[in-house]
Design an enzyme around this catalytic site. Sequence first.
Site, PDB file in Angstrom:
ATOM      1  N   ASN A 178      11.787  50.026  11.631  1.00 24.42           N
ATOM      2  CA  ASN A 178      11.241  51.065  11.857  1.00 24.42           C
ATOM      3  C   ASN A 178      12.051  52.352  12.224  1.00 24.42           C
ATOM      4  O   ASN A 178      12.674  52.203  13.592  1.00 24.42           O
ATOM      5  CB  ASN A 178      10.123  51.198  12.885  1.00 24.42           C
ATOM      6  N   HIS A 225       1.166  52.474  15.363  1.00 25.24           N
ATOM      7  CA  HIS A 225       2.339  52.386  16.130  1.00 25.24           C
ATOM      8  C   HIS A 225       1.975  52.811  17.585  1.00 25.24           C
ATOM      9  O   HIS A 225       1.538  53.940  17.581  1.00 25.24           O
ATOM     10  CB  HIS A 225       3.526  53.067  15.751  1.00 25.24           C
ATOM     11  N   GLU A 254       3.825  54.751  19.614  1.00 28.06           N
ATOM     12  CA  GLU A 254       4.104  56.132  19.817  1.00 28.06           C
ATOM     13  C   GLU A 254       2.984  56.861  19.070  1.00 28.06           C
ATOM     14  O   GLU A 254       2.866  58.026  19.800  1.00 28.06           O
ATOM     15  CB  GLU A 254       5.358  56.197  19.356  1.00 28.06           C
ATOM     16  N   GLY A 258      11.750  49.868  22.784  1.00 26.49           N
ATOM     17  CA  GLY A 258      13.111  50.718  23.062  1.00 26.49           C
ATOM     18  C   GLY A 258      13.513  50.422  24.679  1.00 26.49           C
ATOM     19  O   GLY A 258      14.175  51.388  25.055  1.00 26.49           O
TER      20      GLY A 258
HETATM   21  C1  PEP Z   1       9.535  49.699  17.305  1.00 26.60           C
HETATM   22  O1  PEP Z   1       9.801  50.982  17.009  1.00 26.60           O
HETATM   23  O2  PEP Z   1       8.460  49.271  16.573  1.00 26.60           O
HETATM   24  C2  PEP Z   1      10.151  48.925  18.183  1.00 26.60           C
HETATM   25  C3  PEP Z   1       9.759  47.834  18.245  1.00 26.60           C
HETATM   26  O3  PEP Z   1      11.351  49.483  18.672  1.00 26.60           O
HETATM   27  P1  PEP Z   1      12.812  48.767  19.501  1.00 26.60           P
HETATM   28  O4  PEP Z   1      13.081  47.724  18.614  1.00 26.60           O
HETATM   29  O5  PEP Z   1      13.709  49.638  19.559  1.00 26.60           O
HETATM   30  O6  PEP Z   1      12.079  48.300  20.775  1.00 26.60           O
END
Ligand code: PEP
Length: 250
Positions: free
Chosen positions: A9, A95, A97, A173
């Site tokens: 992603n 997601h 976010e 993140g």
């Molecule tokens: C994501 O954006 O779905 C995600 C898991 O990000 P990261 O791997 O950076 O934690």
Amino acid sequence: MRRILVAGNWKMHGSRAMVQELLEGLLAGTERENGVDMAVFPPYPYLAQAQSLLENSNITWGAQNLNPAPKGAHTGEVSPSMLLDFGCRYVLVGHSERRTIYGESDENVADRFDAALEAGLEPILCVGETLEEREDNLTEAVVERQLDAVLNQSGVAAFSRAVVAYEPVWAIGTGKTASPEQAQAVHAFIRDKFASRDDIIAGQIRILYGGSVNGSNAADLFAREDIDGGLVGGASLKVEDFLSIRNAVV
Ligand code: PEP
């Protein structure tokens, strides 16, 4: 037998030059089939570039979201058929976010899931709890509520053409990964939930883990019985990092 899926992603990152370099690097690194499926999720403007570079390769692609309406007065939105026009196989829905920053409710996520399936896309339904919810022992209740919203609208059979991604919000993140034991426990809970409705779907459905997956922790996570790969954010933006996750699977 469920094949491992490693999905990248990219969120709101990229430029034409970066997409070119990243995809050329991934193509070179995946020429040899190793039993792992790989998919990338560029921002909408780069889907055409992904399609022209990845067509007829071992890498598939999808979008990070969609609008459930087929067309019309939805300024700034993108419909399911537009994604199909650019060869998308998958689309992320729900997601964290999107849920937290853009206010997508469980019902709204269920509508997107339904519209994606209807159009012939494979939705990847993202579910997961916040840190506060985990500390209040609400992990299972939250994941169950998010799954139920979709199951009650689309039915369990819909999941024969869908993927689930368990992504604890506190691990996205942040560099904090759920331990393989913590992740496996929630994945088993999700699979059991499907099994209570349909054993065959429960056995077939791929459940990805997402949350700071990298080349060092992927092997341990993916070795767990109910973890069928990863949804990867940060580490999907660099060729070596993303390939090291793919190659961590033995
Ligand atoms: C994501 O954006 O779905 C995600 C898991 O990000 P990261 O791997 O950076 O934690």
